[in-house]
Design a protein around this motif. Structure first.
Motif, mmCIF file in Angstrom:
data_model
loop_
_atom_site.group_PDB
_atom_site.id
_atom_site.type_symbol
_atom_site.label_atom_id
_atom_site.label_comp_id
_atom_site.label_asym_id
_atom_site.label_seq_id
_atom_site.Cartn_x
_atom_site.Cartn_y
_atom_site.Cartn_z
ATOM 1 N N GLN A 89 0.752 -1.281 0.138
ATOM 2 C CA GLN A 89 0.051 -0.085 -0.057
ATOM 3 C C GLN A 89 1.010 1.203 0.082
ATOM 4 O O GLN A 89 1.403 1.532 1.046
ATOM 5 N N THR A 90 0.921 1.712 -1.008
ATOM 6 C CA THR A 90 1.738 3.187 -1.279
ATOM 7 C C THR A 90 0.889 4.256 -0.944
ATOM 8 O O THR A 90 -0.078 4.605 -1.546
ATOM 9 N N VAL A 91 1.191 4.898 0.290
ATOM 10 C CA VAL A 91 0.234 6.041 0.856
ATOM 11 C C VAL A 91 0.989 7.572 0.259
ATOM 12 O O VAL A 91 2.079 7.657 0.652
ATOM 13 N N ARG A 92 0.114 8.192 -0.214
ATOM 14 C CA ARG A 92 0.722 9.439 -0.757
ATOM 15 C C ARG A 92 -0.432 10.668 0.230
ATOM 16 O O ARG A 92 -1.557 10.830 -0.292
ATOM 17 N N GLU A 93 0.367 11.329 1.317
ATOM 18 C CA GLU A 93 -0.348 12.183 1.998
ATOM 19 C C GLU A 93 -0.431 13.593 1.101
ATOM 20 O O GLU A 93 0.393 13.940 0.392
ATOM 21 N N LYS A 94 -1.760 14.066 1.408
ATOM 22 C CA LYS A 94 -1.851 15.231 0.731
ATOM 23 C C LYS A 94 -1.818 16.597 1.938
ATOM 24 O O LYS A 94 -2.111 16.318 3.043
ATOM 25 N N PHE A 95 -1.102 17.532 1.404
ATOM 26 C CA PHE A 95 -0.903 18.971 2.082
ATOM 27 C C PHE A 95 -1.618 20.139 1.483
ATOM 28 O O PHE A 95 -1.223 20.190 0.201
ATOM 29 N N GLN B 99 1.251 17.039 -2.901
ATOM 30 C CA GLN B 99 1.171 15.681 -2.988
ATOM 31 C C GLN B 99 2.185 14.850 -3.729
ATOM 32 O O GLN B 99 2.472 15.329 -4.662
ATOM 33 N N PRO B 100 3.011 14.051 -3.240
ATOM 34 C CA PRO B 100 3.961 13.512 -3.809
ATOM 35 C C PRO B 100 3.313 12.680 -5.128
ATOM 36 O O PRO B 100 2.276 12.449 -5.233
ATOM 37 N N PRO B 101 4.103 12.525 -6.182
ATOM 38 C CA PRO B 101 3.460 12.008 -7.438
ATOM 39 C C PRO B 101 3.085 10.638 -7.174
ATOM 40 O O PRO B 101 3.655 9.886 -6.080
ATOM 41 N N ALA B 102 2.265 10.014 -8.158
ATOM 42 C CA ALA B 102 2.018 8.532 -7.934
ATOM 43 C C ALA B 102 3.122 7.600 -8.327
ATOM 44 O O ALA B 102 3.920 7.991 -8.983
ATOM 45 N N PRO B 103 3.013 6.540 -7.737
ATOM 46 C CA PRO B 103 4.167 5.581 -7.593
ATOM 47 C C PRO B 103 4.140 4.917 -9.177
ATOM 48 O O PRO B 103 2.941 4.861 -9.740
ATOM 49 N N PHE B 104 5.185 4.728 -9.593
ATOM 50 C CA PHE B 104 5.355 3.987 -10.945
ATOM 51 C C PHE B 104 4.985 2.712 -10.999
ATOM 52 O O PHE B 104 5.164 1.894 -10.125
#
Length: 551
Positions: free
Chosen positions: A168-174, A184-189
């Motif tokens: 589970q790759t979690v990308r936190e939003k700020f 937000q960090p870019p989506a995983p490849f």
């Protein structure tokens, strides 16, 4: 009934005698059974030992003297199977002997004589300690005053079913309190577009399909048994996407192979499905391996697929290449050798193993012995030809890995006189034979192409055999029995594509599955200018360097 005693005491005594007699007979029968099982297990042990010794002898002879005959490799495979069967039979008979001996105290339990101790399990494997509950009282006197004296540890190798997990790759939003912008960090490849399989799983699928010859339907069934639903269509979609992702690496390998000054070439049949039936297609291989003459370039192999075996195929594959082609006498290569060819003619160097095989079939003493009375007579001239060729191979084995200049000097000194004498002998003997004789046909195969066979005495880079290409095709010849046929021409092309990747990794001593997993994980974000670093030979060097730094 008249002979039976009438009083109870006498009847009891007679019954006791009868019971003892029956017990004795049963014990004798159990002893006989146990002894027979013991003898059978002993015989099986001797049979397994003989098979093991035969295999060891053949391997030692091969190491000492090299390949002694055309059937040596086949013989080793047969001995391996024979040894496995003998070992399985021995285990069955050993258990039967132990079970039979347990029923009687007169026959000792069968003890198998091991051929050397078992190798210890690797240190890197994790150990799980399982402690058997200790006794609470002495088995002799019943006292509970026990003190630990020591312990015995028995190690058993066990396998745990494959572990699956979901990452589970979690990308936190700020949000910014000043401008209310969202960060937000870019989506995983993902390796494949809209993909949901990780690089290690994709590498496993690719390697099992093309490296272990396990069709996708079998893989899907195995995953289902493990509780993972991956349909055949899903797996096929991912295989196609991985092929597209790895194409830049394939192009680099192809460019590396076709930049060689010398190549090994060969082909083998592959059934290809077409309009409800199969056609006999071909998988072609071109191997670059400069190690026999000490070349610094890493080895690599390129595969191509086609629906037929016409001359257009090798002409297309090697359209821009010039150099030395080591192959058999297949007529389809003739266009490559033409002096008018553009960009230039390819130099022909024929395989002595193919030539030797034609003589060996006429001088196979062991094969004739198996045929008995129906066997044809051994050809003395064919046997003489095999002996002369074997002398040349013996010289080649001595200088394997020498620089090309040194190899050429040795050949001029030792091999060329033998070659001149062989040609003179062969032409003299050929003149005495009918053109319909099998030995004459074997001689004509060489004499009509003598310059191509003798070319190894003019160039130290040339090998005496085309075994490098034949080894590259061996896995396909075995694997096609498993996957039966390629589903289409595109499927055959995809097979050739992935075989290029896997076989090249193997030639460089790299684990294909580990390399594919790492390449798939990194290739999308890897700079194009450094893409060559992901090639198997550079990848292996980098991995070795990382281990050295870590140590």
């Amino acid at each position: 009934m008249a002979d039976l005693p009438e009083d109870i005491v006498s009847l009891k005594a007679a019954l006791a005698v009868a019971e003892r007699r029956a017990d004795r007979a049963e014990a004798e029968r159990d002893t006989a059974v146990a002894e027979a099982a013991h003898a059978q297990a002993k015989a099986s042990g001797i049979e397994a030992l003989i098979a093991h010794l035969k295999l060891q002898i053949e391997k030692l002879k091969r190491e000492l003297y090299g390949t002694r005959s055309e059937r040596t490799a086949r013989l080793l495979d047969q001995l391996e199977l024979q040894l496995k069967d003998a070992e399985a039979a021995l285990s069955e008979d050993e258990i039967a002997a132990e079970q039979a001996a347990a029923k009687t105290t007169l026959v000792a339990s069968f003890e198998r004589r091991r051929r050397g101790g078992r190798k210890p399990f690797p240190e890197h494997l994790p150990r799980e300690r399982v402690v058997v509950p200790a006794p609470t009282a002495c088995k002799c006197c019943g006292s509970d005053r026990l003190r630990k004296l020591g312990e015995d540890v028995t190690e058993t190798l066990e396998a745990i079913p494959r572990r699956w997990k979901v990452l589970q790759t979690v990308r936190e939003k700020f949000t910014c309190r000043d401008c209310e912008g969202i960060t937000q960090p870019p989506a995983p490849f993902h390796v494949t577009p809209r993909g949901f399989l990780g690089p290690n799983l994709l590498a496993t699928i690719l390697f099992e399909k093309f490296g272990q010859h396990q069709p996708l339907n079998r893989q899907s069934e195995r995953y289902a048994r493990e509780g993972i639903d991956l349909s055949v269509s899903t797996l096929a979609d991912q295989v196609g996407a991985c092929t597209s992702a790895l194409r830049p690496l394939h192009e680099l390998i192809e460019r590396h192979v076709l930049s060689a000054e010398r190549l090994h070439g060969d082909d083998t049949t592959v059934p290809i499905l077409a309009k409800g039936k199969t056609v006999t297609g071909r998988i072609w291989t071109y191997v670059r391996d400069d190690r026999p003459f000490g070349g610094p370039a890493p080895p690599a192999v390129l595969y191509q697929a086609s629906r037929d075996r016409t001359a257009e195929q090798p002409e297309t594959h090697l359209k821009d290449w010039t150099g030395i082609l080591q192959a058999d006498a297949y007529p389809g290569y003739e266009r490559l050798y033409a002096g008018t060819r553009s960009p230039g003619p390819v130099t022909q160097a024929l395989c002595w193993v193919h030539a030797r095989r034609k003589f060996f079939e006429l001088a196979d003493i062991a094969k004739n012995a198996r045929r008995g009375k129906s066997a044809a007579s051994i050809s003395p001239m064919a046997l003489e030809a095999v002996k002369r060729i074997d002398v040349l191979f013996a010289i080649e084995r001595e200088m394997n890995g020498y620089p090309a200049e040194q190899r050429l000097a040795i050949r001029r000194e030792r091999s060329r006189p033998l070659l001149v004498d062989m040609e003179t002998w062969m032409r003299t003997e050929r003149a005495r034979l009918s053109r319909h004789a099998d030995t004459a046909k074997a001689m004509d195969y060489m004499l009509t192409r003598w310059d191509a066979f003798a070319r190894f005495t003019t160039d130290g880079r040339i090998c005496l055999s085309n075994n490098a290409a034949e080894r590259a095709l061996r896995g396909i010849a075995l694997g096609r029995r498993s996957w039966t046929f390629a589903g289409s021409q595109r499927g055959a092309d995809r097979c050739a594509f992935m075989l290029t990747m896997i076989a090249t990794a193997r030639l460089n001593g790299v684990d294909p599955q580990a390399w594919l997993a790492d390449a798939l994980a990194r290739i999308a974000e890897f700079p194009q200018s450094r893409l060559h670093e992901l090639l198997p030979w550079h990848w292996a060097a980098a991995a070795h360097q990382d281990k050295a730094v870590a140590a």
